[in-house]
Scaffold this active site. Structure first.
Site, mmCIF file in Angstrom:
data_model
loop_
_atom_site.group_PDB
_atom_site.id
_atom_site.type_symbol
_atom_site.label_atom_id
_atom_site.label_comp_id
_atom_site.label_asym_id
_atom_site.label_seq_id
_atom_site.Cartn_x
_atom_site.Cartn_y
_atom_site.Cartn_z
ATOM 1 N N LYS A 129 7.284 4.791 -6.600
ATOM 2 C CA LYS A 129 7.115 5.072 -7.948
ATOM 3 C C LYS A 129 7.956 5.397 -8.953
ATOM 4 O O LYS A 129 9.003 6.168 -8.664
ATOM 5 C CB LYS A 129 5.439 5.579 -8.105
ATOM 6 C CG LYS A 129 4.433 4.743 -7.355
ATOM 7 C CD LYS A 129 3.082 5.459 -7.729
ATOM 8 C CE LYS A 129 2.074 4.534 -6.978
ATOM 9 N NZ LYS A 129 1.927 3.414 -7.225
ATOM 10 N N HIS A 159 1.598 -3.017 3.970
ATOM 11 C CA HIS A 159 2.401 -4.012 3.265
ATOM 12 C C HIS A 159 3.645 -4.135 3.876
ATOM 13 O O HIS A 159 4.195 -5.333 4.475
ATOM 14 C CB HIS A 159 2.744 -3.622 1.931
ATOM 15 C CG HIS A 159 1.328 -3.607 0.914
ATOM 16 N ND1 HIS A 159 0.201 -4.218 1.292
ATOM 17 C CD2 HIS A 159 0.956 -3.155 -0.177
ATOM 18 C CE1 HIS A 159 -0.495 -3.855 0.526
ATOM 19 N NE2 HIS A 159 0.049 -3.179 -0.483
#
Length: 514
Positions: free
Chosen positions: A366, A268
């Site tokens: 995260k 990404h």
């Protein structure tokens, strides 16, 4: 008949002649979905197929075949798919649309190593050729772990499904990750290449299907305003962020041993870097766009000292959003001694005339402060400041921020005078939001990508050269981390470990607070 041209209008540089016959509609085909009972299929792929049908972009001559180990009938799979569509589709549920789609839904039960199951699959898709007029065009979507790709491709070859007849096509779609390092990526490609020609292989990176990612090219190359500033003469540095406020959840089995850098940066974020840093392509044909992205990836440089030029962390337990959350090591399925990072950041350079000396800071993690993906071009300060220090004490650097998700749009930050008798300058923002500026709703990334597969349009799919170049960038970092200590702990709801902040502080910079 050609479209009328308004007086004074100029051709849209991002639109090919063939695109003027919008909307693009797929031709007859069968879409074979391996891993049809998994989360990706249920939450993204099946709803995307329904949404395409609902928008009139899939023809009546379309068939959908699920393949998995469950002992389901055709009707049982169709009912499960209907529930997934009702729960996750973007467009409203229409019974007549579902009826059209469900008439072409089939299911084959079996193991990936089972020859008889693949022979049954071959009979099923050929039956759809007859009943639905799908013309022998098959797309095989592997919503499976990469270790199973070779098993499936060999079965497709053995059963004759991979061999196209004259006038028909066969296409293979594989999900990231494309290997776990350069060597495994090459091994995977060799297996796939043995069965399918390169032009028939579509590597899915769903981020490239997002409207705001595609808008990077529109923003740069369709506007005179930005491109002259898009270089080392004006840009101080670039920050590319993909932050999540959740933990690994049900992905523990996949995530541990992979980590944030392999899961996000290798695909990404490096793809975003390539789109931001590439030169203008000679056209928007697939090969032209890919050529420019490959030039950028081949020019990427790592920091000379990986200890100070990279950072990695692992989220600790704590309170986030008023809720007690577990640490990574307390998540179900995670070994208590795991050294897998849930946060990764690095400083990269691009060795080109346009970008020499401009650092690109990439970060992902995260359990961070909020869910956000953005690209921020932070500009240099004005070379001469005529205002007094008191007048500009709150003034930062100009920034152009491309918001990829969740509130898609573009923000421009600049200085403006505060109303009043004193000369005081303060940062303000101008904001463009997709939801406010366009009446059309943005399709989900998988809608665009699945449609591109069925049409055979490959611009948004990275080819093997891009994959290998990305691993060449990341492999030295992973090897360095593997020799070091465990990742730093960082609190849930914060913005990463201390080493991540030190990464920019050493350069006299700091991370943006999205």
């Amino acid at each position: 008949m050609k479209e009328p041209v308004m007086p004074g209008a100029v051709p849209n540089p991002l639109r090919n002649e063939s695109d003027r016959r919008l909307p693009r509609v797929a031709g007859p085909s069968v879409f074979v979905l391996f891993g049809a009972t998994g989360d990706l299929a249920q939450k993204k792929l099946l709803p995307a197929i329904y949404d395409l049908t609902n928008r009139g972009l899939l023809p009546p001559g379309f068939g959908l075949v699920g393949f998995a180990r469950r002992e389901w009938s055709h009707e049982g799979f169709a009912e499960q798919a209907k529930e997934a569509v009702r729960a996750h589709a973007r467009t409203s549920f229409q019974e007549d649309v579902w009826q059209q789609l469900s008439e072409g839904i089939r299911f084959v039960s079996g193991e990936l190593t089972d020859d008889e199951a693949f022979d049954e699959l071959a009979r099923t898709v050929r039956e759809l050729d007859e009943s639905r007029g799908t013309g022998g065009n098959y797309a095989f979507y592997l919503s499976l772990p990469p270790k199973l790709f070779s098993t499936v491709t060999r079965q497709l070859k053995r059963s004759g499904l991979a061999e196209s007849r004259e006038g028909a096509w066969r296409r293979l779609v594989i999900e990231k990750p494309f290997g776990h390092d350069l060597e495994s990526a090459r091994e995977l490609n060799a297996v796939v290449d043995d069965v399918f020609p390169p032009h028939s292989v579509f590597r899915i990176d769903h981020y490239l299907g997002k409207e705001t990612v595609q808008n990077i090219m529109a923003l740069r190359f369709a506007n005179t305003l930005f491109e002259p500033l898009w270089n080392r003469n004006y840009v101080d540095h670039v920050q590319i962020t993909m932050a999540e406020d959740i933990g690994v959840g049900g992905r523990a089995g996949y995530y541990d041993g992979i980590g944030a850098a392999r899961d996000v940066i290798q695909n990404h974020l490096l793809q975003l870097l390539a789109l931001v840093a590439m030169e203008e392509p000679v056209s928007f044909a697939p090969d032209a766009i890919r050529a420019e992205k490959e030039k950028v990836l081949s020019a990427v440089t790592l920091p000379p000292d990986l200890a100070t030029g990279t950072a990695r962390g692992q989220y600790a337990g704590g309170w986030q959003g008023g809720v007690r959350v577990s640490s990574y090591l307390e998540e179900e399925g995670i070994p208590p001694d795991s050294t897998t990072e849930t946060y990764a950041a690095m400083k990269l350079g691009v060795n080109s005339r346009r970008w020499a000396g401009v650092p690109f800071y990439l970060r992902t993690g995260k359990r961070l402060g909020r869910r956000v993906t953005e690209v921020a071009l932070v500009f240099q300060r004005a070379p001469h400041q005529v205002f007094s220090q008191n007048a500009v004490e709150e003034l930062g650097q100009n920034a152009l921020v491309l918001r990829i998700q969740p509130d898609e749009g573009v923000t421009l930050r600049f200085g403006s005078k505060v109303p009043g008798s004193a000369m005081e300058v303060r940062d303000v923002t101008m904001d463009f939001a997709y939801g406010h500026s366009f009446t059309e709703s943005s399709p989900e990334a998988y809608e665009r990508l699945i449609l591109d597969v069925l049409i055979g349009d490959p611009p948004l799919f990275p080819r093997q050269e891009e994959v290998e170049l990305s691993w060449k960038i990341l492999d030295p970092v992973e090897e360095f981390w593997a020799k070091g200590s465990a990742p730093e702990q960082y609190g849930a709801g914060t913005w990463g470990p201390p080493s991540a902040h030190a990464l920019l502080n050493r350069d006299g910079r700091q991370w943006r607070r999205p």
